[in-house]
Design a protein around this motif. Sequence first.
Motif, PDB file in Angstrom:
ATOM      1  N   TRP A  95       0.792  -1.220   0.000  1.00  0.00           N
ATOM      2  CA  TRP A  95       0.000   0.000   0.000  1.00  0.00           C
ATOM      3  C   TRP A  95       0.828   1.276   0.000  1.00  0.00           C
ATOM      4  CZ3 TRP A  95      -4.237  -1.284  -1.986  1.00  0.00           C
ATOM      5  CH2 TRP A  95      -4.776  -2.532  -1.706  1.00  0.00           C
ATOM      6  N   GLN A  96       2.081   1.191  -0.410  1.00  0.00           N
ATOM      7  CA  GLN A  96       2.916   2.360  -0.586  1.00  0.00           C
ATOM      8  C   GLN A  96       3.036   2.638  -2.084  1.00  0.00           C
ATOM      9  OE1 GLN A  96       4.018   4.240   2.030  1.00  0.00           O
ATOM     10  NE2 GLN A  96       2.676   2.799   3.092  1.00  0.00           N
ATOM     11  N   PRO A  97       3.189   3.901  -2.480  1.00  0.00           N
ATOM     12  CA  PRO A  97       3.311   4.205  -3.906  1.00  0.00           C
ATOM     13  C   PRO A  97       4.576   3.591  -4.512  1.00  0.00           C
ATOM     14  CG  PRO A  97       3.072   6.223  -2.603  1.00  0.00           C
ATOM     15  CD  PRO A  97       3.216   5.097  -1.656  1.00  0.00           C
ATOM     16  N   CYS A  98       4.425   3.052  -5.695  1.00  0.00           N
ATOM     17  CA  CYS A  98       5.558   2.504  -6.447  1.00  0.00           C
ATOM     18  C   CYS A  98       5.242   2.685  -7.923  1.00  0.00           C
ATOM     19  CB  CYS A  98       5.767   1.030  -6.115  1.00  0.00           C
ATOM     20  SG  CYS A  98       7.169   0.287  -6.972  1.00  0.00           S
ATOM     21  N   VAL A  99       6.054   3.477  -8.610  1.00  0.00           N
ATOM     22  CA  VAL A  99       5.835   3.762 -10.027  1.00  0.00           C
ATOM     23  C   VAL A  99       7.094   3.402 -10.791  1.00  0.00           C
ATOM     24  CG1 VAL A  99       5.366   5.569 -11.717  1.00  0.00           C
ATOM     25  CG2 VAL A  99       4.235   5.624  -9.490  1.00  0.00           C
ATOM     26  N   VAL A 100       6.913   2.727 -11.908  1.00  0.00           N
ATOM     27  CA  VAL A 100       8.026   2.361 -12.774  1.00  0.00           C
ATOM     28  C   VAL A 100       7.699   2.827 -14.177  1.00  0.00           C
ATOM     29  CG1 VAL A 100       9.358   0.454 -13.747  1.00  0.00           C
ATOM     30  CG2 VAL A 100       8.636   0.366 -11.365  1.00  0.00           C
ATOM     31  N   LEU A 126       7.612   4.223 -22.938  1.00  0.00           N
ATOM     32  CA  LEU A 126       6.281   4.817 -22.882  1.00  0.00           C
ATOM     33  C   LEU A 126       5.353   4.111 -21.900  1.00  0.00           C
ATOM     34  CD1 LEU A 126       5.680   5.465 -26.693  1.00  0.00           C
ATOM     35  CD2 LEU A 126       6.440   7.088 -24.939  1.00  0.00           C
ATOM     36  N   LEU A 127       5.816   3.032 -21.284  1.00  0.00           N
ATOM     37  CA  LEU A 127       5.009   2.288 -20.320  1.00  0.00           C
ATOM     38  C   LEU A 127       5.220   2.861 -18.932  1.00  0.00           C
ATOM     39  CD1 LEU A 127       3.212  -0.143 -19.562  1.00  0.00           C
ATOM     40  CD2 LEU A 127       5.323  -1.434 -19.249  1.00  0.00           C
ATOM     41  N   ILE A 128       4.125   3.237 -18.273  1.00  0.00           N
ATOM     42  CA  ILE A 128       4.154   3.707 -16.896  1.00  0.00           C
ATOM     43  C   ILE A 128       3.200   2.821 -16.118  1.00  0.00           C
ATOM     44  CG2 ILE A 128       3.678   5.611 -15.321  1.00  0.00           C
ATOM     45  CD1 ILE A 128       4.097   7.509 -17.736  1.00  0.00           C
ATOM     46  N   GLU A 168       1.629  12.041 -12.277  1.00  0.00           N
ATOM     47  CA  GLU A 168       2.776  12.953 -12.388  1.00  0.00           C
ATOM     48  C   GLU A 168       3.779  12.451 -13.423  1.00  0.00           C
ATOM     49  OE1 GLU A 168       4.232  13.260  -8.403  1.00  0.00           O
ATOM     50  OE2 GLU A 168       2.481  14.383  -7.727  1.00  0.00           O
ATOM     51  N   ALA A 169       4.024  11.144 -13.450  1.00  0.00           N
ATOM     52  CA  ALA A 169       4.949  10.575 -14.436  1.00  0.00           C
ATOM     53  C   ALA A 169       4.408  10.752 -15.852  1.00  0.00           C
ATOM     54  CB  ALA A 169       5.193   9.091 -14.138  1.00  0.00           C
ATOM     55  N   LEU A 170       3.096  10.600 -16.021  1.00  0.00           N
ATOM     56  CA  LEU A 170       2.481  10.789 -17.336  1.00  0.00           C
ATOM     57  C   LEU A 170       2.582  12.247 -17.783  1.00  0.00           C
ATOM     58  CD1 LEU A 170       0.926   9.607 -19.698  1.00  0.00           C
ATOM     59  CD2 LEU A 170      -1.180  10.003 -18.412  1.00  0.00           C
ATOM     60  N   ILE A 171       2.339  13.168 -16.858  1.00  0.00           N
ATOM     61  CA  ILE A 171       2.476  14.586 -17.189  1.00  0.00           C
ATOM     62  C   ILE A 171       3.907  14.907 -17.583  1.00  0.00           C
ATOM     63  CG2 ILE A 171       2.452  16.913 -16.189  1.00  0.00           C
ATOM     64  CD1 ILE A 171      -0.035  15.945 -14.560  1.00  0.00           C
ATOM     65  N   LYS A 172       4.856  14.371 -16.836  1.00  0.00           N
ATOM     66  CA  LYS A 172       6.268  14.600 -17.162  1.00  0.00           C
ATOM     67  C   LYS A 172       6.611  14.021 -18.538  1.00  0.00           C
ATOM     68  CE  LYS A 172      10.910  13.929 -15.348  1.00  0.00           C
ATOM     69  NZ  LYS A 172      11.719  13.389 -14.260  1.00  0.00           N
ATOM     70  N   LEU A 173       6.083  12.829 -18.828  1.00  0.00           N
ATOM     71  CA  LEU A 173       6.348  12.184 -20.112  1.00  0.00           C
ATOM     72  C   LEU A 173       5.769  12.984 -21.274  1.00  0.00           C
ATOM     73  CD1 LEU A 173       7.300   9.711 -21.799  1.00  0.00           C
ATOM     74  CD2 LEU A 173       5.054   8.708 -21.348  1.00  0.00           C
TER      75      LEU A 173
END
Length: 63
Positions: A28-33, A37-39, A52-57
């Motif tokens: 239940w902690q955030p984890c983004v990879v 183009l895959l997020i 946020e990662a999508l906005i940055k991309l």
Amino acid sequence: MEQSHFFAFLVGDELERLGGDYSRTEDWQPCVVRDGLLITGQNPASSGPVAEALIKLTGTVGA
């Protein structure tokens, strides 16, 4: 909570067995990879960081 006895295999274990890269964090902690183009995010706590990662991309905010 260990739930492996409910399933024939765990996806992360199978990915690693087949030579794939698998990342995770505490439950239940955030984890983004991001890979190209895959997020992907681990769970609902990852929703904000995935956005946020999508906005940055894409380099865009809002429409």
